[in-house]
Design a protein around this motif. Structure first.
Motif, PDB file in Angstrom:
ATOM      1  N   ASP A  68       0.848  -1.267   0.017  1.00 17.05           N
ATOM      2  CA  ASP A  68       0.028   0.038  -0.071  1.00 17.05           C
ATOM      3  C   ASP A  68       0.796   1.126  -0.015  1.00 17.05           C
ATOM      4  N   GLY A  69       2.147   1.208  -0.119  1.00 17.96           N
ATOM      5  CA  GLY A  69       2.776   2.294  -0.109  1.00 17.96           C
ATOM      6  C   GLY A  69       3.450   2.851   1.177  1.00 17.96           C
ATOM      7  N   GLU A  70       2.838   2.098   2.394  1.00 15.71           N
ATOM      8  CA  GLU A  70       3.342   2.620   3.652  1.00 15.71           C
ATOM      9  C   GLU A  70       4.466   1.688   4.275  1.00 15.71           C
ATOM     10  N   GLU A  71       4.828   0.661   3.640  1.00 13.63           N
ATOM     11  CA  GLU A  71       5.780  -0.444   4.141  1.00 13.63           C
ATOM     12  C   GLU A  71       7.181   0.674   4.324  1.00 13.63           C
ATOM     13  N   THR A  72       7.803   0.251   5.449  1.00 13.25           N
ATOM     14  CA  THR A  72       9.213   0.490   5.491  1.00 13.25           C
ATOM     15  C   THR A  72      10.134  -0.515   5.547  1.00 13.25           C
ATOM     16  N   ALA A  73      11.372  -0.363   5.537  1.00 11.88           N
ATOM     17  CA  ALA A  73      12.503  -1.513   5.849  1.00 11.88           C
ATOM     18  C   ALA A  73      12.082  -1.904   7.480  1.00 11.88           C
ATOM     19  N   ALA A  74      11.870  -0.997   8.197  1.00  9.42           N
ATOM     20  CA  ALA A  74      11.568  -1.625   9.482  1.00  9.42           C
ATOM     21  C   ALA A  74      10.467  -2.256   9.867  1.00  9.42           C
ATOM     22  N   SER A  75       9.360  -2.045   8.917  1.00  6.53           N
ATOM     23  CA  SER A  75       8.026  -2.775   9.154  1.00  6.53           C
ATOM     24  C   SER A  75       7.770  -3.975   8.238  1.00  6.53           C
ATOM     25  N   LEU A  76       8.727  -4.083   7.236  1.00 11.17           N
ATOM     26  CA  LEU A  76       8.440  -5.031   6.242  1.00 11.17           C
ATOM     27  C   LEU A  76       8.278  -6.635   6.866  1.00 11.17           C
ATOM     28  N   HIS A  77       9.200  -6.821   7.715  1.00  8.72           N
ATOM     29  CA  HIS A  77       9.281  -8.274   8.454  1.00  8.72           C
ATOM     30  C   HIS A  77       7.992  -8.570   9.483  1.00  8.72           C
ATOM     31  N   THR A  78       7.232  -7.314   9.660  1.00  5.94           N
ATOM     32  CA  THR A  78       6.142  -7.446  10.442  1.00  5.94           C
ATOM     33  C   THR A  78       4.711  -7.710   9.498  1.00  5.94           C
TER      34      THR A  78
END
Length: 170
Positions: A68-78
């Protein structure tokens, strides 16, 4: 401002047999979403004199996530499970060639994941960090494949990733 310019990665994925290189399945032209984190990083590096990444790395993921475009490197694994069942020690280097007409790709050096186990890759991503499972760095691309890519230890997945800027008329 959202419709002023477009940019992004497109992916081709081939599933090939390790023993003879035969193509078992192919996916062409899967379009990504450049997450806000990636857009900001590109704009900062080019327009604000920030440092661009030393290298880019490509990884695979499984799971039901719809980018959705809100992914970050920090959040992708969740949001997804990174596929790590391949022989290389880290995410694969995305070795992009020369720029022509606002575009470039890794056509001369495809990312070849030598699969070790069985599973499914539902998508791919591009990060500035090489370590498998890392949540650091920046996320420049995340794509969900239209159809999952099944794999086992008899195959490798070969990815072509290309990036293009598109100039739009107002």
């Amino acid at each position: 401002m959202d419709a002023i310019a477009k940019c992004g990665f497109s992916y081709d994925v081939l599933t090939r047999r390790k023993d003879n290189g035969m193509v078992l399945a192919a996916l062409y032209g899967a379009k990504n979403r450049v997450p806000r984190e990636g857009l900001n990083d590109i704009a900062t590096a080019y327009f604000k004199g920030g440092a661009g990444p030393a290298a880019l790395y490509i990884g695979l993921w499984s799971g039901a996530h719809m980018p959705d475009g809100e992914e970050t490197a920090a959040s992708l694994h969740t949001l997804v499970t990174e596929v790590t069942e391949y022989s290389q020690g880290g995410r694969l280097l995305l070795d992009l060639g020369a720029v022509a007409d606002g575009a470039l790709s890794n056509a001369a050096s495809l990312a070849r994941f030598d699969m070790l186990g069985s599973g499914t890759a539902n998508g791919a991503f591009i990060s500035t960090t090489q370590a498998k499972g890392a949540g650091t760095g920046k996320l420049l691309s995340v794509v969900r494949f239209p159809n999952p890519r099944a794999f086992d230890s008899s195959v490798y997945l070969e990815l072509l990733a290309g990036f293009q800027f598109v100039s739009l008329s107002l």
